[in-house]
Design an enzyme around this catalytic site. Structure first.
Site, PDB file in Angstrom:
ATOM      1  N   ARG A  15       1.048  32.908 -25.269  1.00 23.45           N
ATOM      2  CA  ARG A  15      -0.297  33.064 -25.855  1.00 23.45           C
ATOM      3  C   ARG A  15      -0.377  34.320 -26.733  1.00 23.45           C
ATOM      4  O   ARG A  15       0.430  35.215 -26.624  1.00 23.45           O
ATOM      5  CB  ARG A  15      -1.347  33.171 -24.736  1.00 23.45           C
ATOM      6  CG  ARG A  15      -1.531  31.892 -23.959  1.00 23.45           C
ATOM      7  CD  ARG A  15      -2.400  32.068 -22.743  1.00 23.45           C
ATOM      8  NE  ARG A  15      -1.735  32.804 -21.688  1.00 23.45           N
ATOM      9  CZ  ARG A  15      -2.257  33.058 -20.488  1.00 23.45           C
ATOM     10  NH1 ARG A  15      -3.478  32.641 -20.211  1.00 23.45           N
ATOM     11  NH2 ARG A  15      -1.586  33.737 -19.578  1.00 23.45           N
ATOM     12  N   LYS A  75      -1.518  39.325 -21.261  1.00 28.75           N
ATOM     13  CA  LYS A  75      -1.097  39.715 -19.905  1.00 28.75           C
ATOM     14  C   LYS A  75      -1.017  41.227 -19.757  1.00 28.75           C
ATOM     15  O   LYS A  75      -0.988  41.973 -20.738  1.00 28.75           O
ATOM     16  CB  LYS A  75       0.274  39.100 -19.578  1.00 28.75           C
ATOM     17  CG  LYS A  75       0.251  37.597 -19.411  1.00 28.75           C
ATOM     18  CD  LYS A  75      -0.766  37.132 -18.383  1.00 28.75           C
ATOM     19  CE  LYS A  75      -0.338  37.390 -16.961  1.00 28.75           C
ATOM     20  NZ  LYS A  75      -1.356  36.854 -15.992  1.00 28.75           N
ATOM     21  N   TYR A  94      -5.839  40.795 -19.387  1.00 31.53           N
ATOM     22  CA  TYR A  94      -5.823  40.498 -17.951  1.00 31.53           C
ATOM     23  C   TYR A  94      -4.998  41.587 -17.266  1.00 31.53           C
ATOM     24  O   TYR A  94      -3.905  41.930 -17.745  1.00 31.53           O
ATOM     25  CB  TYR A  94      -5.168  39.132 -17.683  1.00 31.53           C
ATOM     26  CG  TYR A  94      -5.983  37.975 -18.194  1.00 31.53           C
ATOM     27  CD1 TYR A  94      -7.180  37.615 -17.575  1.00 31.53           C
ATOM     28  CD2 TYR A  94      -5.570  37.240 -19.295  1.00 31.53           C
ATOM     29  CE1 TYR A  94      -7.937  36.552 -18.044  1.00 31.53           C
ATOM     30  CE2 TYR A  94      -6.329  36.176 -19.776  1.00 31.53           C
ATOM     31  CZ  TYR A  94      -7.510  35.844 -19.144  1.00 31.53           C
ATOM     32  OH  TYR A  94      -8.252  34.803 -19.618  1.00 31.53           O
ATOM     33  N   HIS A  96      -5.364  42.269 -13.301  1.00 26.19           N
ATOM     34  CA  HIS A  96      -5.122  41.905 -11.890  1.00 26.19           C
ATOM     35  C   HIS A  96      -4.572  43.085 -11.084  1.00 26.19           C
ATOM     36  O   HIS A  96      -3.548  42.979 -10.409  1.00 26.19           O
ATOM     37  CB  HIS A  96      -4.176  40.694 -11.813  1.00 26.19           C
ATOM     38  CG  HIS A  96      -4.738  39.472 -12.479  1.00 26.19           C
ATOM     39  ND1 HIS A  96      -5.785  38.750 -11.933  1.00 26.19           N
ATOM     40  CD2 HIS A  96      -4.443  38.864 -13.650  1.00 26.19           C
ATOM     41  CE1 HIS A  96      -6.082  37.745 -12.740  1.00 26.19           C
ATOM     42  NE2 HIS A  96      -5.299  37.795 -13.791  1.00 26.19           N
ATOM     43  N   GLU A 118     -10.453  39.738 -16.396  1.00 25.89           N
ATOM     44  CA  GLU A 118     -10.891  38.947 -15.241  1.00 25.89           C
ATOM     45  C   GLU A 118     -12.052  39.582 -14.485  1.00 25.89           C
ATOM     46  O   GLU A 118     -12.591  38.964 -13.562  1.00 25.89           O
ATOM     47  CB  GLU A 118      -9.712  38.657 -14.291  1.00 25.89           C
ATOM     48  CG  GLU A 118      -9.225  39.833 -13.467  1.00 25.89           C
ATOM     49  CD  GLU A 118      -8.257  40.753 -14.216  1.00 25.89           C
ATOM     50  OE1 GLU A 118      -8.062  40.554 -15.425  1.00 25.89           O
ATOM     51  OE2 GLU A 118      -7.709  41.667 -13.581  1.00 25.89           O
ATOM     52  N   ASP A 269      -1.923  35.804  -8.881  1.00 19.73           N
ATOM     53  CA  ASP A 269      -2.161  36.989  -9.725  1.00 19.73           C
ATOM     54  C   ASP A 269      -3.028  38.029  -9.015  1.00 19.73           C
ATOM     55  O   ASP A 269      -3.052  39.188  -9.411  1.00 19.73           O
ATOM     56  CB  ASP A 269      -2.743  36.604 -11.094  1.00 19.73           C
ATOM     57  CG  ASP A 269      -3.886  35.630 -10.987  1.00 19.73           C
ATOM     58  OD1 ASP A 269      -4.359  35.378  -9.860  1.00 19.73           O
ATOM     59  OD2 ASP A 269      -4.326  35.124 -12.034  1.00 19.73           O
TER      60      ASP A 269
HETATM   61  N1  LIG Z   1      -2.097  31.818 -12.160  1.00 19.99           N
HETATM   62  C1  LIG Z   1      -2.833  31.661 -13.265  1.00 19.99           C
HETATM   63  O1  LIG Z   1      -2.344  31.375 -14.345  1.00 19.99           O
HETATM   64  C2  LIG Z   1      -4.304  31.835 -13.154  1.00 19.99           C
HETATM   65  C3  LIG Z   1      -5.154  31.597 -14.236  1.00 19.99           C
HETATM   66  C4  LIG Z   1      -6.523  31.738 -14.036  1.00 19.99           C
HETATM   67  C5  LIG Z   1      -7.007  32.128 -12.795  1.00 19.99           C
HETATM   68  N2  LIG Z   1      -6.125  32.384 -11.789  1.00 19.99           N
HETATM   69  C6  LIG Z   1      -6.558  32.805 -10.461  1.00 19.99           C
HETATM   70  O2  LIG Z   1      -7.122  31.699  -9.771  1.00 19.99           O
HETATM   71  C7  LIG Z   1      -7.994  32.208  -8.749  1.00 19.99           C
HETATM   72  C8  LIG Z   1      -9.334  31.477  -8.797  1.00 19.99           C
HETATM   73  O3  LIG Z   1     -10.001  31.803 -10.019  1.00 19.99           O
HETATM   74  P1  LIG Z   1     -11.384  31.098 -10.405  1.00 19.99           P
HETATM   75  O4  LIG Z   1     -11.687  31.454 -11.808  1.00 19.99           O
HETATM   76  O5  LIG Z   1     -11.361  29.668  -9.994  1.00 19.99           O
HETATM   77  O6  LIG Z   1     -12.397  31.889  -9.457  1.00 19.99           O
HETATM   78  P2  LIG Z   1     -13.894  31.444  -9.105  1.00 19.99           P
HETATM   79  O7  LIG Z   1     -14.621  32.701  -8.805  1.00 19.99           O
HETATM   80  O8  LIG Z   1     -14.441  30.512 -10.126  1.00 19.99           O
HETATM   81  O9  LIG Z   1     -13.694  30.600  -7.759  1.00 19.99           O
HETATM   82  C9  LIG Z   1     -13.168  31.150  -6.588  1.00 19.99           C
HETATM   83  C10 LIG Z   1     -13.822  30.442  -5.418  1.00 19.99           C
HETATM   84  O10 LIG Z   1     -13.164  30.858  -4.219  1.00 19.99           O
HETATM   85  C11 LIG Z   1     -14.154  30.828  -3.195  1.00 19.99           C
HETATM   86  N3  LIG Z   1     -13.642  31.571  -2.053  1.00 19.99           N
HETATM   87  C12 LIG Z   1     -13.491  32.909  -1.903  1.00 19.99           C
HETATM   88  N4  LIG Z   1     -12.943  33.189  -0.707  1.00 19.99           N
HETATM   89  C13 LIG Z   1     -12.723  31.997  -0.094  1.00 19.99           C
HETATM   90  C14 LIG Z   1     -12.153  31.605   1.162  1.00 19.99           C
HETATM   91  N5  LIG Z   1     -11.686  32.516   2.018  1.00 19.99           N
HETATM   92  N6  LIG Z   1     -12.079  30.281   1.459  1.00 19.99           N
HETATM   93  C15 LIG Z   1     -12.544  29.350   0.595  1.00 19.99           C
HETATM   94  N7  LIG Z   1     -13.094  29.655  -0.601  1.00 19.99           N
HETATM   95  C16 LIG Z   1     -13.174  30.955  -0.936  1.00 19.99           C
HETATM   96  C17 LIG Z   1     -15.370  31.439  -3.864  1.00 19.99           C
HETATM   97  O11 LIG Z   1     -16.564  31.141  -3.167  1.00 19.99           O
HETATM   98  C18 LIG Z   1     -15.305  30.784  -5.240  1.00 19.99           C
HETATM   99  O12 LIG Z   1     -16.078  29.596  -5.312  1.00 19.99           O
HETATM  100  C19 LIG Z   1      -8.080  33.721  -9.014  1.00 19.99           C
HETATM  101  O13 LIG Z   1      -7.198  34.423  -8.180  1.00 19.99           O
HETATM  102  C20 LIG Z   1      -7.649  33.836 -10.444  1.00 19.99           C
HETATM  103  O14 LIG Z   1      -7.156  35.127 -10.759  1.00 19.99           O
HETATM  104  C21 LIG Z   1      -4.790  32.239 -11.943  1.00 19.99           C
END
Ligand SMILES: NC(=O)c1ccc[n+]([C@@H]2O[C@H](COP(=O)([O-])OP(=O)(O)OC[C@H]3O[C@@H](n4cnc5c(N)ncnc54)[C@H](O)[C@@H]3O)[C@@H](O)[C@H]2O)c1
Length: 283
Positions: A15, A75, A94, A96, A118, A269
């Protein structure tokens, strides 16, 4: 302001932080925008497309960081990038940091101002800069998990949508936000039986509306253990903004899963939400 867009250096990162149109908008608003030569290539943008809109091209990373006051990238900075950062830079990408104490220490040593994409939050709690990437990550988690369930990939040979005379696959998703919601929607559309663990009532309601093959549950220990033991694919997508990911699966629960089942931890992340997760790359 002088805005610098470097080439991404992390493994397999394709990206670029600003597409030509976005960079051109900033130029029109009076900013000086610099792009490191070739930074847009893996996203399909040539240097000339930027240059035509008034963006200046820096020949290498050293020149780019030298010119920029605000560094906009995708990143977090890694070794090669860190050597170019200065105290007077504003870094916008980002980060993290909850999972990266060493990087946090380096940034504090440099003494610059860093704003993590984020953690940019709207008054209603939405995360507008994380959300688009989460939707992508959520869909890819289901796609990759589905692929890893194939036998040549070491999986148990399970088709998630089922067939006449075989059970549908069972998918368990933790977190019904942008990422988990996208994972669940894709798995449900493919015909799997999906269970989503979430603590927010509004998000559980949204999941129930995805279809009759989706169940939303509160993550009580016994229900989590029961569902995970029976699951073919488990996807972790929980988030507490700015904090290390909460652990939703213990080593024992993972050990209790069936041979050839698959886990995908999108929350890696933020440190990962399964006890045994650790960051790696596909290369
Ligand atoms: N690896 C990647 O490429 C990438 C890309 C984008 C986001 N992410 C990661 O994905 C994860 C989720 O991001 P998102 O945007 O969906 O967040 P979000 O805030 O939209 O959703 C997270 C959800 O998790 C719920 N939650 C929190 N603790 C919980 C638990 N113990 N049990 C059940 N549910 C719980 C919250 O209520 C919320 O609804 C983050 O860690 C983010 O950094 C990773």
């Amino acid at each position: 302001m002088r805005i610098g867009v470097p080439k991404e250096t992390k493994t397999l990162e394709g990206r670029v932080a600003l597409v030509p149109a976005a960079a051109g908008d900033l130029v029109k608003r009076g900013h000086e925008v610099w792009l490191e030569q070739g930074a847009g290539l893996k996203s399909g943008f040539q240097d000339e497309q930027y240059a035509q809109l008034g963006v200046r091209i820096a020949p290498d990373a050293a020149a780019l960081y030298e010119k920029g006051e605000m560094i906009v990238k995708v990143k977090e900075p890694i070794a090669g990038d860190l050597q170019h950062l200065r105290r007077d830079h504003v870094l916008f990408c980002y980060l993290h940091l909850a999972a990266e104490p060493e990087l946090t220490r380096r940034l504090l040593e440099i003494g610059l101002t860093s704003i993590a994409f984020e953690t940019v939050e709207l008054p209603n709690g939405d995360l507008p800069l994380l959300a688009p990437m989460s939707i992508i990550a959520g869909k890819i988690a289901t796609q990759v998990g589905t692929t890893l369930l194939h036998m040549p990939q070491g999986g148990k040979g399970k088709l998630l949508g089922g067939l006449p005379s075989t059970d549908r696959g069972r998918v368990v998703v933790f977190g019904a936000g942008k990422a988990g919601g996208a994972s669940a929607a894709l798995a449900a559309a493919g015909g799997a039986n999906v269970t989503v663990f979430e603590m927010r009532q509004d998000r559980m309601d949204e999941m129930m509306r995805l279809g009759a093959n989706v169940t939303a549950l509160y993550p009580y220990h016994d229900e989590v253990a029961r569902e995970v033991a029976a699951a073919d694919l488990v996807i972790g997508a929980v988030l507490v903004t700015g904090a290390k990911a909460p652990r939703v699966l213990t080593r024992d629960m993972l050990r209790g899963m069936q041979d050839g089942s698959v886990v995908v931890d999108i929350s890696i992340d933020q440190g990962g939400c399964f006890e045994t997760s650790r960051p790696t790359s596909l290369k």
